[in-house]
Write an enzyme that holds these catalytic residues in place. Structure first.
Site, mmCIF file in Angstrom:
data_model
loop_
_atom_site.group_PDB
_atom_site.id
_atom_site.type_symbol
_atom_site.label_atom_id
_atom_site.label_comp_id
_atom_site.label_asym_id
_atom_site.label_seq_id
_atom_site.Cartn_x
_atom_site.Cartn_y
_atom_site.Cartn_z
ATOM 1 N N SER A 231 49.221 37.402 47.008
ATOM 2 C CA SER A 231 48.430 37.082 48.200
ATOM 3 C C SER A 231 49.390 36.701 49.316
ATOM 4 O O SER A 231 50.494 36.203 49.057
ATOM 5 C CB SER A 231 47.495 35.900 47.925
ATOM 6 O OG SER A 231 46.915 35.446 49.133
ATOM 7 N N TYR A 246 45.945 27.263 45.093
ATOM 8 C CA TYR A 246 45.942 28.728 45.173
ATOM 9 C C TYR A 246 47.257 29.212 45.785
ATOM 10 O O TYR A 246 47.889 30.148 45.284
ATOM 11 C CB TYR A 246 44.747 29.197 46.009
ATOM 12 C CG TYR A 246 44.636 30.702 46.121
ATOM 13 C CD1 TYR A 246 44.110 31.458 45.082
ATOM 14 C CD2 TYR A 246 45.057 31.371 47.270
ATOM 15 C CE1 TYR A 246 44.004 32.844 45.181
ATOM 16 C CE2 TYR A 246 44.963 32.753 47.377
ATOM 17 C CZ TYR A 246 44.425 33.488 46.332
ATOM 18 O OH TYR A 246 44.336 34.858 46.439
ATOM 19 N N LYS A 250 50.052 31.661 43.940
ATOM 20 C CA LYS A 250 50.441 32.991 44.408
ATOM 21 C C LYS A 250 51.923 33.041 44.797
ATOM 22 O O LYS A 250 52.573 34.075 44.639
ATOM 23 C CB LYS A 250 49.545 33.427 45.570
ATOM 24 C CG LYS A 250 48.083 33.665 45.143
ATOM 25 C CD LYS A 250 47.964 34.785 44.102
ATOM 26 C CE LYS A 250 46.523 35.135 43.788
ATOM 27 N NZ LYS A 250 46.378 36.271 42.869
ATOM 28 N N THR A 281 35.718 40.879 50.042
ATOM 29 C CA THR A 281 35.227 40.993 48.661
ATOM 30 C C THR A 281 34.336 39.793 48.340
ATOM 31 O O THR A 281 34.233 38.837 49.121
ATOM 32 C CB THR A 281 36.388 41.005 47.650
ATOM 33 O OG1 THR A 281 36.975 39.691 47.614
ATOM 34 C CG2 THR A 281 37.453 42.019 48.015
HETATM 35 N N1 NAD Z 1 39.720 38.916 48.402
HETATM 36 C C1 NAD Z 1 40.742 38.467 49.101
HETATM 37 O O1 NAD Z 1 40.624 38.172 50.292
HETATM 38 C C2 NAD Z 1 42.072 38.334 48.451
HETATM 39 C C3 NAD Z 1 43.179 38.041 49.266
HETATM 40 C C4 NAD Z 1 44.415 37.904 48.688
HETATM 41 C C5 NAD Z 1 44.574 38.049 47.329
HETATM 42 N N2 NAD Z 1 43.484 38.313 46.552
HETATM 43 C C6 NAD Z 1 43.706 38.439 45.115
HETATM 44 O O2 NAD Z 1 43.254 39.709 44.689
HETATM 45 C C7 NAD Z 1 42.807 39.628 43.342
HETATM 46 C C8 NAD Z 1 41.408 40.232 43.234
HETATM 47 O O3 NAD Z 1 40.553 39.557 44.123
HETATM 48 P P1 NAD Z 1 39.051 40.037 44.390
HETATM 49 O O4 NAD Z 1 38.739 39.646 45.771
HETATM 50 O O5 NAD Z 1 38.893 41.429 43.948
HETATM 51 O O6 NAD Z 1 38.285 39.017 43.427
HETATM 52 P P2 NAD Z 1 36.988 39.238 42.507
HETATM 53 O O7 NAD Z 1 36.539 37.876 42.141
HETATM 54 O O8 NAD Z 1 36.052 40.185 43.129
HETATM 55 O O9 NAD Z 1 37.613 39.956 41.210
HETATM 56 C C9 NAD Z 1 38.473 39.264 40.334
HETATM 57 C C10 NAD Z 1 38.205 39.718 38.916
HETATM 58 O O10 NAD Z 1 39.097 39.001 38.049
HETATM 59 C C11 NAD Z 1 38.382 38.625 36.885
HETATM 60 N N3 NAD Z 1 39.004 37.458 36.267
HETATM 61 C C12 NAD Z 1 39.062 36.199 36.776
HETATM 62 N N4 NAD Z 1 39.663 35.395 35.879
HETATM 63 C C13 NAD Z 1 39.965 36.146 34.798
HETATM 64 C C14 NAD Z 1 40.579 35.875 33.550
HETATM 65 N N5 NAD Z 1 40.987 34.636 33.222
HETATM 66 N N6 NAD Z 1 40.741 36.886 32.664
HETATM 67 C C15 NAD Z 1 40.327 38.134 32.964
HETATM 68 N N7 NAD Z 1 39.706 38.441 34.126
HETATM 69 C C16 NAD Z 1 39.549 37.467 35.036
HETATM 70 C C17 NAD Z 1 36.976 38.313 37.382
HETATM 71 O O11 NAD Z 1 36.041 38.364 36.322
HETATM 72 C C18 NAD Z 1 36.767 39.388 38.438
HETATM 73 O O12 NAD Z 1 36.165 40.537 37.893
HETATM 74 C C19 NAD Z 1 42.849 38.151 42.959
HETATM 75 O O13 NAD Z 1 44.050 37.928 42.227
HETATM 76 C C20 NAD Z 1 42.911 37.444 44.301
HETATM 77 O O14 NAD Z 1 43.561 36.207 44.235
HETATM 78 C C21 NAD Z 1 42.247 38.472 47.081
#
Ligand code: NAD
Length: 340
Positions: A231, A246, A250, A281
């Site tokens: 991130s 968080y 990251k 998302t």
């Molecule tokens: N959405 C954003 O703005 C954003 C920004 C920067 C980074 N991220 C990172 O991107 C990644 C995906 O984010 P997203 O927005 O798609 O989130 P999301 O919540 O839509 O998807 C995350 C998925 O990870 C799964 N998960 C969570 N904990 C788990 C575990 N212990 N074991 C197995 N599966 C697990 C959840 O069930 C979910 O399906 C994350 O690592 C998040 O930190 C997201």
């Protein structure tokens, strides 16, 4: 190709593979696959049963997949230039953690579109993971499997990685997108268990899945590419929300990627990370964040959140030979947020 749903929940009932509802456009295709092998590890013992699959249904949470993925037309491949061909993953097997929805599911779709022969979705949420796997298989014809695994659990991970290797032959790419977000928690108010949960999933889980997939690649002597979803919060401190845990988790992922890249280059394993800015998302679609979202957009030169499929092409680049001399890199993709 069919879809398989595999469970690695210790001591759990592995007979229940029903998916929810019945209104997918692709329902008929997915439903054609009637027998689904289900594997669980109960007290360390592997149990496999063939279960009748129910029609696939896209739950509301999958609604952020903006498009239906298309299979790669193999007759195109020979007509591509050498440069374009390097972006393909024809014949490759890809593991996507957190692939049940969001950025992970979208990147899984992209992997299918560039020719991956197999995709293993690892996620702890079976209720959305099963229909996601069925949907992706129906859309693309790729051999998609679902593994119900918590990436905090080394034993579950080991069972899944072995099973994936046994089925597909080898693992070529890992995309680690599983993660959770904690925000609006002043550091001085953090409880131990909240802090530990985020670090345990985002950082410890990232290490554990990477370690196991690397072991498989090293033992099998096959090269590989890892794409970690970190991130921008690993490089900057977000404003206005306070989210030290968080951010720290990251930042840990970004430096873990540097370390693993240096160590595993000798095995022909490349390790890179994508650091997204604010993406549209489910993670961010919570009413509590509405006011803050206005500030985020105001501070983003492109004046919007990223679309859920806007990591896809970078993920393809990093996963494929198109980035063959690239390792240990952290690629920020944030609409310019970090420029200010
Ligand atoms: N959405 C954003 O703005 C954003 C920004 C920067 C980074 N991220 C990172 O991107 C990644 C995906 O984010 P997203 O927005 O798609 O989130 P999301 O919540 O839509 O998807 C995350 C998925 O990870 C799964 N998960 C969570 N904990 C788990 C575990 N212990 N074991 C197995 N599966 C697990 C959840 O069930 C979910 O399906 C994350 O690592 C998040 O930190 C997201």
């Amino acid at each position: 190709m069919g879809t398989s749903i595999r469970r690695f929940t210790k001591g759990s009932d592995n007979n229940d593979t029903k998916s929810q509802g019945a209104n997918s456009k692709l329902e008929k295709t997915a439903a054609a696959d009637t027998k689904v092998p289900v594997v669980s590890f109960e007290d360390g013992k592997r149990v496999e049963k063939a279960i009748s699959a129910q029609p696939a249904v896209v739950p509301a949470t999958l609604g952020d997949a903006k498009k239906v993925a298309m299979p790669l037309d193999k007759t195109l491949v020979e007509r591509l230039t050498p440069t374009m061909r390097k972006f393909l993953l024809v014949g490759k097997t890809v593991v996507v953690t957190g692939g049940a929805r969001g950025l992970g599911f979208n990147m899984a779709q992209a992997m299918a579109e560039v020719g991956a022969k197999g995709i293993a979705i690892i996620d702890q949420k079976r209720d959305i993971g099963v229909p996601a796997a069925e949907e992706l298989s129906a859309q693309t014809g790729v051999d998609v499997r679902f593994y119900e695994v918590d990436i905090r659990d080394s034993a579950q991970i080991a069972g899944a990685v072995k099973d994936i290797k046994d089925h597909y032959g080898q693992i070529d790419v890992l995309i680690n997108s599983a993660g959770i977000a904690d925000s609006n928690i002043p550091a001085e108010t953090y409880e131990d268990d909240m802090w530990e949960k985020t670090i345990d999933i985002n950082l410890n889980g990232a290490f554990k899945i990477g370690r196991e997939v690397a072991r498989s690649m090293i033992n099998n002597k096959n090269p590989g590419s890892f794409v970690y979803v970190a991130s921008m919060s690993g490089s900057i401190v977000n404003y206005p929300q306070e989210q030290s845990c968080y951010n720290a988790s990251k930042a840990g992922v970004v430096h873990l990627v540097h370390s693993l890249a240096a160590e595993w280059a000798k095995y022909n394993i490349r390790v890179n990370s994508i650091s997204p800015g604010y993406m549209d998302t489910a993670l961010n679609r919570v009413p509590a964040l509405d006011a803050q979202k206005k500030i985020w957009i105001d501070q983003t030169p492109q004046r919007r959140l990223g679309n859920v499929d806007e990591l896809n092409n970078l993920a393809v680049f990093l996963a494929s030979d198109a980035s063959s001399y690239m390792t240990g890199a952290n690629c920020i993709i944030d609409g310019g947020y970090c420029l200010y």
